[in-house]
Scaffold this motif. Structure first.
Motif, PDB file in Angstrom:
ATOM      1  N   MET A  98       0.843  -1.176   0.000  1.00  0.00           N
ATOM      2  CA  MET A  98       0.000   0.000   0.000  1.00  0.00           C
ATOM      3  C   MET A  98       0.893   1.245   0.000  1.00  0.00           C
ATOM      4  O   MET A  98       1.833   1.333   0.780  1.00  0.00           O
ATOM      5  CB  MET A  98      -0.889  -0.010   1.256  1.00  0.00           C
ATOM      6  N   ARG A  99       0.573   2.164  -0.861  1.00  0.00           N
ATOM      7  CA  ARG A  99       1.312   3.427  -0.902  1.00  0.00           C
ATOM      8  C   ARG A  99       0.850   4.325   0.247  1.00  0.00           C
ATOM      9  O   ARG A  99      -0.289   4.235   0.704  1.00  0.00           O
ATOM     10  CB  ARG A  99       1.060   4.139  -2.219  1.00  0.00           C
ATOM     11  N   LEU A 100       1.756   5.197   0.670  1.00  0.00           N
ATOM     12  CA  LEU A 100       1.410   6.122   1.744  1.00  0.00           C
ATOM     13  C   LEU A 100       0.248   7.030   1.362  1.00  0.00           C
ATOM     14  O   LEU A 100      -0.584   7.365   2.215  1.00  0.00           O
ATOM     15  CB  LEU A 100       2.627   6.962   2.143  1.00  0.00           C
ATOM     16  N   THR A 101       0.182   7.412   0.096  1.00  0.00           N
ATOM     17  CA  THR A 101      -0.925   8.279  -0.322  1.00  0.00           C
ATOM     18  C   THR A 101      -2.267   7.567  -0.133  1.00  0.00           C
ATOM     19  O   THR A 101      -3.237   8.179   0.314  1.00  0.00           O
ATOM     20  CB  THR A 101      -0.777   8.728  -1.787  1.00  0.00           C
ATOM     21  N   VAL A 102      -2.310   6.289  -0.432  1.00  0.00           N
ATOM     22  CA  VAL A 102      -3.539   5.502  -0.230  1.00  0.00           C
ATOM     23  C   VAL A 102      -3.840   5.391   1.265  1.00  0.00           C
ATOM     24  O   VAL A 102      -4.983   5.544   1.698  1.00  0.00           O
ATOM     25  CB  VAL A 102      -3.421   4.109  -0.888  1.00  0.00           C
ATOM     26  N   PHE A 103      -2.804   5.138   2.046  1.00  0.00           N
ATOM     27  CA  PHE A 103      -2.967   5.048   3.498  1.00  0.00           C
ATOM     28  C   PHE A 103      -3.612   6.320   4.045  1.00  0.00           C
ATOM     29  O   PHE A 103      -4.585   6.263   4.798  1.00  0.00           O
ATOM     30  CB  PHE A 103      -1.621   4.796   4.176  1.00  0.00           C
ATOM     31  N   TRP A 104      -3.065   7.473   3.664  1.00  0.00           N
ATOM     32  CA  TRP A 104      -3.590   8.739   4.189  1.00  0.00           C
ATOM     33  C   TRP A 104      -4.992   9.027   3.672  1.00  0.00           C
ATOM     34  O   TRP A 104      -5.808   9.629   4.375  1.00  0.00           O
ATOM     35  CB  TRP A 104      -2.625   9.889   3.913  1.00  0.00           C
ATOM     36  N   GLU A 105      -5.308   8.592   2.474  1.00  0.00           N
ATOM     37  CA  GLU A 105      -6.678   8.731   1.959  1.00  0.00           C
ATOM     38  C   GLU A 105      -7.646   7.894   2.798  1.00  0.00           C
ATOM     39  O   GLU A 105      -8.741   8.358   3.137  1.00  0.00           O
ATOM     40  CB  GLU A 105      -6.749   8.304   0.499  1.00  0.00           C
ATOM     41  N   LEU A 106      -7.242   6.673   3.129  1.00  0.00           N
ATOM     42  CA  LEU A 106      -8.080   5.808   3.968  1.00  0.00           C
ATOM     43  C   LEU A 106      -8.272   6.409   5.355  1.00  0.00           C
ATOM     44  O   LEU A 106      -9.381   6.394   5.909  1.00  0.00           O
ATOM     45  CB  LEU A 106      -7.468   4.409   4.075  1.00  0.00           C
ATOM     46  N   MET A 107      -7.200   6.950   5.912  1.00  0.00           N
ATOM     47  CA  MET A 107      -7.286   7.596   7.223  1.00  0.00           C
ATOM     48  C   MET A 107      -8.254   8.765   7.176  1.00  0.00           C
ATOM     49  O   MET A 107      -9.112   8.911   8.053  1.00  0.00           O
ATOM     50  CB  MET A 107      -5.897   8.063   7.680  1.00  0.00           C
ATOM     51  N   ALA A 108      -8.132   9.605   6.151  1.00  0.00           N
ATOM     52  CA  ALA A 108      -9.002  10.778   6.021  1.00  0.00           C
ATOM     53  C   ALA A 108     -10.453  10.360   5.787  1.00  0.00           C
ATOM     54  O   ALA A 108     -11.373  10.982   6.336  1.00  0.00           O
ATOM     55  CB  ALA A 108      -8.508  11.677   4.888  1.00  0.00           C
ATOM     56  N   ASP A 109     -10.661   9.315   5.001  1.00  0.00           N
ATOM     57  CA  ASP A 109     -12.018   8.832   4.750  1.00  0.00           C
ATOM     58  C   ASP A 109     -12.679   8.336   6.034  1.00  0.00           C
ATOM     59  O   ASP A 109     -13.865   8.546   6.252  1.00  0.00           O
ATOM     60  CB  ASP A 109     -12.026   7.715   3.710  1.00  0.00           C
ATOM     61  N   HIS A 110     -11.890   7.675   6.873  1.00  0.00           N
ATOM     62  CA  HIS A 110     -12.474   7.115   8.093  1.00  0.00           C
ATOM     63  C   HIS A 110     -12.615   8.152   9.210  1.00  0.00           C
ATOM     64  O   HIS A 110     -13.649   8.230   9.857  1.00  0.00           O
ATOM     65  CB  HIS A 110     -11.651   5.928   8.595  1.00  0.00           C
ATOM     66  N   PHE A 111     -11.569   8.933   9.450  1.00  0.00           N
ATOM     67  CA  PHE A 111     -11.554   9.850  10.590  1.00  0.00           C
ATOM     68  C   PHE A 111     -11.946  11.281  10.245  1.00  0.00           C
ATOM     69  O   PHE A 111     -12.211  12.067  11.141  1.00  0.00           O
ATOM     70  CB  PHE A 111     -10.160   9.883  11.222  1.00  0.00           C
ATOM     71  N   GLY A 112     -11.932  11.612   8.961  1.00  0.00           N
ATOM     72  CA  GLY A 112     -12.098  12.998   8.554  1.00  0.00           C
ATOM     73  C   GLY A 112     -10.716  13.609   8.358  1.00  0.00           C
ATOM     74  O   GLY A 112      -9.758  13.233   9.053  1.00  0.00           O
ATOM     75  N   ALA A 113     -10.609  14.506   7.410  1.00  0.00           N
ATOM     76  CA  ALA A 113      -9.300  15.058   7.039  1.00  0.00           C
ATOM     77  C   ALA A 113      -8.583  15.704   8.218  1.00  0.00           C
ATOM     78  O   ALA A 113      -7.382  15.511   8.399  1.00  0.00           O
ATOM     79  CB  ALA A 113      -9.462  16.056   5.898  1.00  0.00           C
ATOM     80  N   GLY A 114      -9.291  16.461   9.029  1.00  0.00           N
ATOM     81  CA  GLY A 114      -8.654  17.145  10.151  1.00  0.00           C
ATOM     82  C   GLY A 114      -8.247  16.220  11.278  1.00  0.00           C
ATOM     83  O   GLY A 114      -7.154  16.326  11.827  1.00  0.00           O
ATOM     84  N   TYR A 115      -9.105  15.294  11.641  1.00  0.00           N
ATOM     85  CA  TYR A 115      -8.830  14.429  12.780  1.00  0.00           C
ATOM     86  C   TYR A 115      -7.835  13.322  12.460  1.00  0.00           C
ATOM     87  O   TYR A 115      -7.123  12.856  13.348  1.00  0.00           O
ATOM     88  CB  TYR A 115     -10.122  13.830  13.339  1.00  0.00           C
ATOM     89  N   ALA A 116      -7.742  12.909  11.211  1.00  0.00           N
ATOM     90  CA  ALA A 116      -6.819  11.824  10.838  1.00  0.00           C
ATOM     91  C   ALA A 116      -5.391  12.169  11.255  1.00  0.00           C
ATOM     92  O   ALA A 116      -4.676  11.324  11.804  1.00  0.00           O
ATOM     93  CB  ALA A 116      -6.887  11.554   9.336  1.00  0.00           C
ATOM     94  N   GLU A 117      -4.977  13.388  10.998  1.00  0.00           N
ATOM     95  CA  GLU A 117      -3.617  13.808  11.358  1.00  0.00           C
ATOM     96  C   GLU A 117      -3.444  13.856  12.876  1.00  0.00           C
ATOM     97  O   GLU A 117      -2.422  13.410  13.400  1.00  0.00           O
ATOM     98  CB  GLU A 117      -3.307  15.170  10.743  1.00  0.00           C
ATOM     99  N   THR A 118      -4.430  14.364  13.574  1.00  0.00           N
ATOM    100  CA  THR A 118      -4.357  14.418  15.037  1.00  0.00           C
ATOM    101  C   THR A 118      -4.279  13.017  15.619  1.00  0.00           C
ATOM    102  O   THR A 118      -3.456  12.745  16.500  1.00  0.00           O
ATOM    103  CB  THR A 118      -5.583  15.164  15.604  1.00  0.00           C
ATOM    104  N   PHE A 119      -5.126  12.131  15.133  1.00  0.00           N
ATOM    105  CA  PHE A 119      -5.110  10.744  15.588  1.00  0.00           C
ATOM    106  C   PHE A 119      -3.736  10.124  15.333  1.00  0.00           C
ATOM    107  O   PHE A 119      -3.150   9.495  16.216  1.00  0.00           O
ATOM    108  CB  PHE A 119      -6.193   9.941  14.865  1.00  0.00           C
ATOM    109  N   ALA A 120      -3.216  10.300  14.132  1.00  0.00           N
ATOM    110  CA  ALA A 120      -1.936   9.696  13.750  1.00  0.00           C
ATOM    111  C   ALA A 120      -0.783  10.231  14.585  1.00  0.00           C
ATOM    112  O   ALA A 120       0.181   9.517  14.857  1.00  0.00           O
ATOM    113  CB  ALA A 120      -1.664   9.948  12.265  1.00  0.00           C
ATOM    114  N   ARG A 121      -0.882  11.453  15.007  1.00  0.00           N
ATOM    115  CA  ARG A 121       0.195  12.086  15.772  1.00  0.00           C
ATOM    116  C   ARG A 121       0.105  11.773  17.265  1.00  0.00           C
ATOM    117  O   ARG A 121       1.137  11.608  17.928  1.00  0.00           O
ATOM    118  CB  ARG A 121       0.146  13.602  15.559  1.00  0.00           C
ATOM    119  N   ASP A 122      -1.119  11.673  17.799  1.00  0.00           N
ATOM    120  CA  ASP A 122      -1.293  11.647  19.253  1.00  0.00           C
ATOM    121  C   ASP A 122      -1.738  10.326  19.861  1.00  0.00           C
ATOM    122  O   ASP A 122      -1.522  10.099  21.039  1.00  0.00           O
ATOM    123  CB  ASP A 122      -2.310  12.713  19.666  1.00  0.00           C
TER     124      ASP A 122
END
Length: 64
Positions: free
Chosen positions: A1-25
């Motif tokens: 899986m490419r990182l771009t696909v990974f981040w798209e899946l994260m954003a689809d599930h958590f929402g664009a704003g929260y995906a980054e917060t979740f991934a960081r914290d």
């Protein structure tokens, strides 16, 4: 899986704003006590990190 696909899946599930917060914290036992960012930086494959997120956060099967 490419990182771009990974981040798209994260954003689809958590929402664009929260995906980054979740991934960081959010420290996950499924990632050996690491956050998503720490696991990726440590060399974990994106597909394995996504599977761990799916398991920990009960992502529906159709989104896995």
């Amino acid at each position: 899986m490419r990182l771009t696909v990974f981040w798209e899946l994260m954003a689809d599930h958590f929402g664009a704003g929260y995906a980054e917060t979740f991934a960081r914290d959010h420290v996950m036992t499924e990632l050996g006590g690491r956050t998503v960012h720490q696991a990726l930086d440590a060399g974990w494959e994106a597909k394995d990190v996504w599977r761990a997120v799916c398991t920990a956060m009960d992502v529906p099967a159709e989104r896995r």
